[in-house]
Scaffold this active site. Structure first.
Site, PDB file in Angstrom:
ATOM      1  N   LEU A 195     -92.047 -32.108  40.667  1.00 34.83           N
ATOM      2  CA  LEU A 195     -92.895 -32.178  41.846  1.00 34.83           C
ATOM      3  C   LEU A 195     -92.507 -31.017  42.744  1.00 34.83           C
ATOM      4  O   LEU A 195     -91.325 -30.689  42.865  1.00 34.83           O
ATOM      5  CB  LEU A 195     -92.674 -33.493  42.604  1.00 34.83           C
ATOM      6  N   ASP A 196     -93.493 -30.418  43.392  1.00 33.42           N
ATOM      7  CA  ASP A 196     -93.194 -29.354  44.337  1.00 33.42           C
ATOM      8  C   ASP A 196     -92.230 -29.862  45.410  1.00 33.42           C
ATOM      9  O   ASP A 196     -92.236 -31.043  45.769  1.00 33.42           O
ATOM     10  CB  ASP A 196     -94.476 -28.860  45.026  1.00 33.42           C
ATOM     11  N   ARG A 197     -91.419 -28.968  45.925  1.00 28.45           N
ATOM     12  CA  ARG A 197     -90.469 -29.350  46.978  1.00 28.45           C
ATOM     13  C   ARG A 197     -91.178 -30.004  48.150  1.00 28.45           C
ATOM     14  O   ARG A 197     -90.691 -30.981  48.732  1.00 28.45           O
ATOM     15  CB  ARG A 197     -89.698 -28.110  47.470  1.00 28.45           C
TER      16      ARG A 197
END
Length: 292
Positions: A146-148
């Site tokens: 997942l993106d930060r």
């Protein structure tokens, strides 16, 4: 032997320093002493950096993080220090284990936490928090990311067998992934209450399905349930931005959607074949974890 230092020592120490050096016979053969000798940083700074994953050792063709300050070195070892004062000072938000099934676990990753670390450390990463969650520590394999900036469900494996089986499901698009997303604009009035965005990304097929859950005329926001059938880089964010309905709070894609409240994109459910029981399992976030 060849040596390289990308930040000269003992020059004044700035906020970032990278050192890559091969251990010679006349070098100090204890990690913290070797790094102190060649970096100019204090031993306390170096102990903190090593503990947070910012020191790598390459030996006999393999690379690993070295956390113990007193690790014994050998001539020929390649030591890398990736020191960033500001990154090392960050206090990451805490993840939460939602389900533990031994060979794999499900976690709630909050926004602002990395999925995994990089050469500058891993103390701000879900993988490190998971490693420290059990006694004795478990090995951790990242299955997907997942993106930060995004929050939501992440699946981690704790055995090579489980990692291989789960990774194969992701690679063959056999995992059902759903997201709650808030976008700028009345997407339902333009693209319909449900639909598919199939614009190719990076020259590859990319499929994103959406269903409108609500429209708020006051904030000019649509809330969507989104299902992706491919896993391209930033797929959801790019697809909706390119369609003219950028995700709220996205720092990178879109215009008019920047806010201080953070990215309004949450991974809300995962369904896959359990690698242990060989039956279909599904996990879903509680409403309070979604937030909108």
């Amino acid at each position: 032997m060849t040596e390289s230092v990308t930040a000269s020592a003992p020059a004044p120490i700035g906020p970032r320093l990278e050192l890559k050096r091969t251990v010679n016979a006349d070098d100090a053969l204890i990690l913290v002493d070797f790094l102190h000798q060649h970096s100019g940083l204090s031993k306390q700074q170096l102990k903190d950096a090593a503990n947070k994953g910012a020191v790598l050792m390459r030996r006999a063709g393999s690379a690993r993080r070295v956390r113990r300050a007193k690790t014994a070195l050998r001539s020929g070892d390649r030591i890398e220090l990736h020191y960033d004062r500001d990154l090392l000072a960050l206090q990451p938000p805490a993840a939460r284990c939602i389900a533990d099934h031994g060979s794999y676990s499900l976690w709630y990753k909050p926004a602002g936490l990395l999925a995994q670390g990089n050469e500058f450390g891993d103390h701000c990463a879900l993988t490190r928090q998971a490693e420290l969650a059990w006694t004795p520590p478990r090995q951790v394999w990242v299955i997907h990311r997942l993106d930060r900036e995004a929050a939501g469900l992440m699946l981690l494996a704790h055995s090579k067998q489980a990692a291989a089986k789960l990774s194969q499901q992701f690679q063959h698009n056999q995992v059902q992934k759903q997201y709650r997303v808030q976008v700028l604009g009345n997407i339902g009035a333009v693209l319909g209450q449900q639909g598919r965005i199939d614009q190719a990304l990076d020259g590859k097929t990319a499929l994103t399905d959406f269903h409108v859950l609500g429209w708020d005329a006051q904030t000019q926001r649509s809330t969507l349930q989104v299902t992706i059938h491919t896993g391209r880089l930033h797929q959801i964010r790019r697809h909706f931005a390119d369609a003219g309905f950028p995700v709220i709070g996205d720092p990178r894609y879109g215009t008019g959607n920047k806010t201080a409240e953070g990215l309004r994109l949450v991974a809300v459910s995962l369904a896959f074949l359990c690698p242990q029981r060989r039956t279909q399992v599904a996990f879903e976030l509680a409403p309070e974890d979604i937030g909108f």
